[in-house]
Design an enzyme around this catalytic site. Structure first.
Site, PDB file in Angstrom:
ATOM      1  N   TYR A   1     -16.654  17.665 -14.786  1.00 39.06           N
ATOM      2  CA  TYR A   1     -16.975  16.243 -14.871  1.00 39.06           C
ATOM      3  C   TYR A   1     -17.997  15.914 -13.776  1.00 39.06           C
ATOM      4  CZ  TYR A   1     -16.424  11.221 -14.422  1.00 39.06           C
ATOM      5  OH  TYR A   1     -16.666   9.878 -14.331  1.00 39.06           O
TER       6      TYR A   1
ATOM      7  N   ARG B   1       0.847  -1.197   0.000  1.00 40.80           N
ATOM      8  CA  ARG B   1       0.000   0.000   0.000  1.00 40.80           C
ATOM      9  C   ARG B   1       0.879   1.242   0.000  1.00 40.80           C
ATOM     10  NH1 ARG B   1      -1.501   1.777   4.674  1.00 40.80           N
ATOM     11  NH2 ARG B   1      -2.140  -0.237   5.509  1.00 40.80           N
TER      12      ARG B   1
ATOM     13  N   LYS C   1      -8.767   6.826 -19.166  1.00 39.44           N
ATOM     14  CA  LYS C   1      -9.139   7.364 -20.470  1.00 39.44           C
ATOM     15  C   LYS C   1      -7.962   7.285 -21.448  1.00 39.44           C
ATOM     16  CE  LYS C   1     -12.826   8.142 -18.030  1.00 39.44           C
ATOM     17  NZ  LYS C   1     -13.087   9.402 -17.362  1.00 39.44           N
TER      18      LYS C   1
ATOM     19  N   ASP D   1      -7.343  19.202 -14.318  1.00 43.32           N
ATOM     20  CA  ASP D   1      -7.717  17.845 -14.706  1.00 43.32           C
ATOM     21  C   ASP D   1      -7.415  17.735 -16.198  1.00 43.32           C
ATOM     22  OD1 ASP D   1      -9.031  15.591 -15.653  1.00 43.32           O
ATOM     23  OD2 ASP D   1     -10.749  15.809 -14.309  1.00 43.32           O
TER      24      ASP D   1
HETATM   25  C1  LIG Z   1     -13.542   9.860 -16.095  1.00 46.21           C
HETATM   26  C2  LIG Z   1     -13.117  11.175 -15.578  1.00 46.21           C
HETATM   27  C3  LIG Z   1     -12.800  11.356 -14.225  1.00 46.21           C
HETATM   28  C4  LIG Z   1     -12.959  10.246 -13.198  1.00 46.21           C
HETATM   29  O1  LIG Z   1     -12.079   9.191 -13.424  1.00 46.21           O
HETATM   30  P1  LIG Z   1     -12.398   7.639 -13.076  1.00 46.21           P
HETATM   31  O2  LIG Z   1     -11.155   6.956 -13.536  1.00 46.21           O
HETATM   32  O3  LIG Z   1     -13.620   7.259 -13.836  1.00 46.21           O
HETATM   33  O4  LIG Z   1     -12.603   7.554 -11.612  1.00 46.21           O
HETATM   34  C5  LIG Z   1     -12.362  12.614 -13.828  1.00 46.21           C
HETATM   35  N1  LIG Z   1     -12.262  13.638 -14.707  1.00 46.21           N
HETATM   36  C6  LIG Z   1     -12.565  13.504 -16.010  1.00 46.21           C
HETATM   37  C7  LIG Z   1     -12.433  14.666 -16.934  1.00 46.21           C
HETATM   38  C8  LIG Z   1     -13.016  12.273 -16.493  1.00 46.21           C
HETATM   39  O5  LIG Z   1     -13.339  12.136 -17.788  1.00 46.21           O
END
Ligand SMILES: *Cc1c(COP(=O)(O)O)cnc(C)c1O
Length: 384
Positions: A107, A54, A204, A179
């Site tokens: 988001y 961890r 993503k 982000d």
């Molecule tokens: C999908 C997404 C998240 C969250 O990520 P997860 O891996 O699904 O927890 C945060 N910000 C953006 C812009 C996203 O597309």
């Protein structure tokens, strides 16, 4: 000069940074260290710096170093999901009584976490259009400790001027988090534009193959990284070694994939902009997009996400989502395969009735890296 300094370009870093051929075996890929604990040579005698997985695992450490390299960061931390990274960043920076500025089309999961959970712990927020620097300035209060930026935003593809917001944040000693999930470091590197923290849902584009969920925080601020590391270990939402391996495998082809995503999305946006069933196309690569100039300044290409509003309203939006054959109807984005979805009913359903509610006639496309002629033909038949 360390080997690291020879890795100058992003594609080179994505392939080589974070792991060099294994001294013991010559393996060119980071092994999946499926070990929760590590033997000690006498009490406290750690061999490779690892004691319990961890706290640290060599596969995760390799991913963290490669993600830091591609974002031009000193430090990287990998998490179990993008939301786990979001939760860690919010808890590291904010204390009860603090205020955060967020995008008015953030988001959905980010908005839900702040609005439903963090407000219970005394955090307040203001949602504004980050495309307008005057709105950002007006939203700042003496309690503001963090500006949370997405650019391009999900799902409306609006553009925020990262360097402009960094200037506003630094004059008030406010931390700026970007982000960077939609652009990926291959197209935009926010730390080089003045941001303090970069967040990724590595689920993503970085993972890129729709086969793993993960998140990351990157920074060059040692104090912030210490806080992230403390929470990563203390709360425990870490990336496991198998997930870290898959994410690294995806990262190696990021530069190549982002070029093709951007090329295909440009063709899709141009095609849809000229189709009578579409009332507007939201894509920062189109000269008509209000954020086009800023996007062209801070991004090297415009990415793979395209949203459209349907002339026929919500029914036409649902029908399009149900009629494509190559574009798969599914949530998520950033994989090699093209996806289509209805944000109002799917990814952004949690924003219904709030200030962040998305239009019902909106369809979001994650344009993949298939042959562009096949993608255009699929959209044509689905709209026809
Ligand atoms: C999908 C997404 C998240 C969250 O990520 P997860 O891996 O699904 O927890 C945060 N910000 C953006 C812009 C996203 O597309």
């Amino acid at each position: 000069m360390t080997e690291h300094h020879r890795f100058r370009g992003l594609a080179t870093k994505a392939i080589h940074a974070g792991f060099r051929p294994d001294a013991a075996t010559g393996a060119v890929n980071a092994p999946i260290y499926a070990s929760s604990t590590f033997a000690q040579d006498g009490v406290g005698g750690l061999r490779g710096g690892y004691e319990y997985a961890r706290t640290g695992n060599p596969t995760r450490a390799a991913l963290e170093a490669s993600l830091a390299a591609v974002e031009e960061a000193e430090y990287g931390r990998a998490f179990a999901s993008g939301m786990a990274a979001t939760d860690c960043a919010l808890r590291a920076v904010l204390r009860p009584g603090d205020h955060v500025v967020i995008p008015d089309d953030a988001y959905g999961g980010t908005f839900r976490l702040i609005d439903k959970v963090f407000t219970q712990w005394g955090i307040t927020y203001t949602a504004v259009s980050l495309a307008d620097l005057d709105e950002v300035r007006a939203a700042i209060t003496p309690q503001t400790k963090l500006i949370w930026v997405e650019t391009p935003t999900n799902p409306l593809l609006s553009i925020a001027d990262i360097a402009g917001i960094a200037q506003i944040a630094s004059t008030s000693a406010i931390k700026l988090l970007v982000d960077n999930t939609f652009a990926s470091p291959a197209l935009q590197q926010p730390l080089t534009l003045g941001a303090d923290i970069v967040l990724h849902s590595t689920t993503k584009y970085i993972g890129g193959h729709s086969d793993v969920v993960g998140g990351a925080l990157l920074t060059s601020d040692e104090e912030l990284d210490t806080a992230f590391a403390f929470l990563q270990n203390g709360a425990g939402a870490v990336a496991g070694p198998f997930d870290a391996y898959l994410t690294m495998r995806g990262l190696k082809t990021l530069a190549l994939r982002m070029r093709q995503h951007s090329e295909n999305a440009t063709l899709v946006a141009d095609f849809l902009a000229n189709h009578p069933a579409i009332s507007s196309v939201l894509y920062p690569g189109l000269p008509s997009h209000p954020g086009h100039e800023v996007a062209a300044k801070q991004m090297s290409a415009f990415g793979g996400m395209v949203s459209v509003r349907m002339a026929g309203g919500p029914d036409a939006a649902r029908k399009l989502c149900a009629s494509t054959e190559i574009f798969i109807l599914a949530e998520s984005l950033g994989g090699v395969e093209s996806l289509i979805e209805h944000p109002g009913a799917m990814t952004h359903a949690s924003t219904a009735g709030s200030q962040l509610e998305v239009p019902d006639d909106l369809v979001r496309l994650s344009v993949g890296i298939e042959d562009s002629t096949d993608l255009l033909a699929d959209l044509e038949q689905a709209l026809g």
